[in-house]
Design an enzyme around this catalytic site. Sequence first.
Site, mmCIF file in Angstrom:
data_model
loop_
_atom_site.group_PDB
_atom_site.id
_atom_site.type_symbol
_atom_site.label_atom_id
_atom_site.label_comp_id
_atom_site.label_asym_id
_atom_site.label_seq_id
_atom_site.Cartn_x
_atom_site.Cartn_y
_atom_site.Cartn_z
ATOM 1 N N HIS A 68 -3.460 -6.592 -3.885
ATOM 2 C CA HIS A 68 -2.207 -6.164 -3.245
ATOM 3 C C HIS A 68 -0.993 -6.572 -4.096
ATOM 4 C CE1 HIS A 68 -0.462 -4.984 0.937
ATOM 5 N NE2 HIS A 68 0.344 -4.632 -0.039
ATOM 6 N N ARG A 115 -1.975 1.376 2.267
ATOM 7 C CA ARG A 115 -2.426 0.425 3.262
ATOM 8 C C ARG A 115 -3.935 0.561 3.436
ATOM 9 N NH1 ARG A 115 1.489 -2.052 2.752
ATOM 10 N NH2 ARG A 115 3.088 -2.632 4.269
#
Lengths: 313, 313
Positions: free
Chosen positions: A276, A228
Amino acid sequence: MTAKPLLLFVSAHDNADPWVAELKAQLPEVEVRVWPDCPDKAAVDYALVWKPPAGLLATLPNLKVIFSLGAGVDGLLADPALPDRPLVRMVEPGLTEGMTEYVCLHVLRWHRDSPLWEQQQRDRVWKQSAHVPLARERRVGVMGLGALGSDAAAMLAALRFDVAGWSRSPKDIPGVKGFHGADQLPAFLARTEILVCLLPATAETDGLLDAGLFAGLPRDAVVINASRGQVLVEEDLLAALDSGHLRGATLDVFRTEPLPPDHPFWTHPKVTITPHVAAITQARTGVQQVVDGFRRHQAGQPLVNLVDRSRGY
Amino acid sequence: MTAKPLLLFVSAHDNADPWVAELKAQLPEVEVRVWPDCPDKAAVDYALVWKPPAGLLATLPNLKVIFSLGAGVDGLLADPALPDRPLVRMVEPGLTEGMTEYVCLHVLRWHRDSPLWEQQQRDRVWKQSAHVPLARERRVGVMGLGALGSDAAAMLAALRFDVAGWSRSPKDIPGVKGFHGADQLPAFLARTEILVCLLPATAETDGLLDAGLFAGLPRDAVVINASRGQVLVEEDLLAALDSGHLRGATLDVFRTEPLPPDHPFWTHPKVTITPHVAAITQARTGVQQVVDGFRRHQAGQPLVNLVDRSRGY
């Protein structure tokens, strides 16, 4: 005749079609609707969600279980109106395997000096290196040993890397040297030439990858973050790269996504970025997890992969 | 007192220092000289060589065994004056492991669309792909199942790829679908999305990777060649890339090395090149193979890893 239980699929980031098709095939006893198609909010029993609109779940009075489409639930937990219902994290083989592939690729890439060869190709330079260490001579460290980190660490060991893992509490993974807790973090960092971060985003891990942590890594270490964006202090990473302390970084996640067009990561010569895509939950196997949770809930059995909200994952 | 046996190290491509140091440490009963320091050619008993000057070995009248520094002996066999002495191929763990790392890196790289992400980073584009297959859904094919190919194929299977192997004669590798001989080559090619060539350079394999072979691969297949440049017809590969049939190629070896500065591979958008660095023999473990061969020869035992000159490897 009783109405079928209703499951609401909520994601503006995923194509709903494969999910609906898999849900209908694997869970015919459930009616599936895709947000915002939801005429009767009181009819919703289950929700399968990724980044739902803040407050939405609180408007579903008869919601029984929330299934997350992704492994990370930090986005969900950030919603102050998140209702107090069982929250099931996605643990599915496709997600784990995809992450392990990504980690192995980018560890191998830095281990084998790919950025150097890529630069030489651009410059039309034919030049070999003096010494090419083998994987068994390369010390890799994995931070976070949950479902994703454990699988990645074990595969790196299978690739013959000298692997250590660090986690909050002790974990035993065959072929992986175990470190845990704040006390053992300095020793873990000191032996890590390629650091892989797979920590969940929690209050404890927020900004954990900062200047102090980078200073604990040996010179020319590499940082790979695929967990993250909040775990990493981006300015500190840039400073450690620019000072020459760190050799490079591969980043799949960022504080702000999409990464803003003027962010220095885009053009930094030592930074490789991906949008991502390290691990994507697969519809077929992801739905199997939902089916399992649904069946357990209907049978009154305990749910698995429940999120502990006090820990944040 | 008898003179020590003399070993001559011959390579213009390797730094002799680590080799001499390892030979002195592991084989103190042998005198080591580095070509061209060789006052008495008749005194040379053993030679450890990589690309020696043509004809040189024929001038050593008492040469007993030739050890190759590399796995491939095609360069040695091309010397018409190569004396008829036992020729030992290098089979050492460092060479095998280095090649397996290279193969896994470049298979993962194409599997995971790295060239696309690299282009997007240069263009500052944040865009995810619709479908990311898992390794278990990706069919990889390894041509050549000797020491290098067998290890690479097994590791690709450990990484969960759907792996097949092709070789001249049948080979049984756990987790790898076996194909062999000319008859089974079309079926092997038809199921191969990422082709890895680890074939030795022989009369039979010269130019084997040509237009006909590429046409047998499915559209969007990738070719990785890390064996010898002669195995590949470079113009045919360029044509198959430019027609859109092949998605890309990674090449470590070339017909002419160093690759000439005006060669189209340097700037081709679908080609990744490295300067013959996939696998480098390691001095420490490489010398262990020489020690073993020396001891066997001194004891009158049969040598292992002998080259069969009729096969070319």
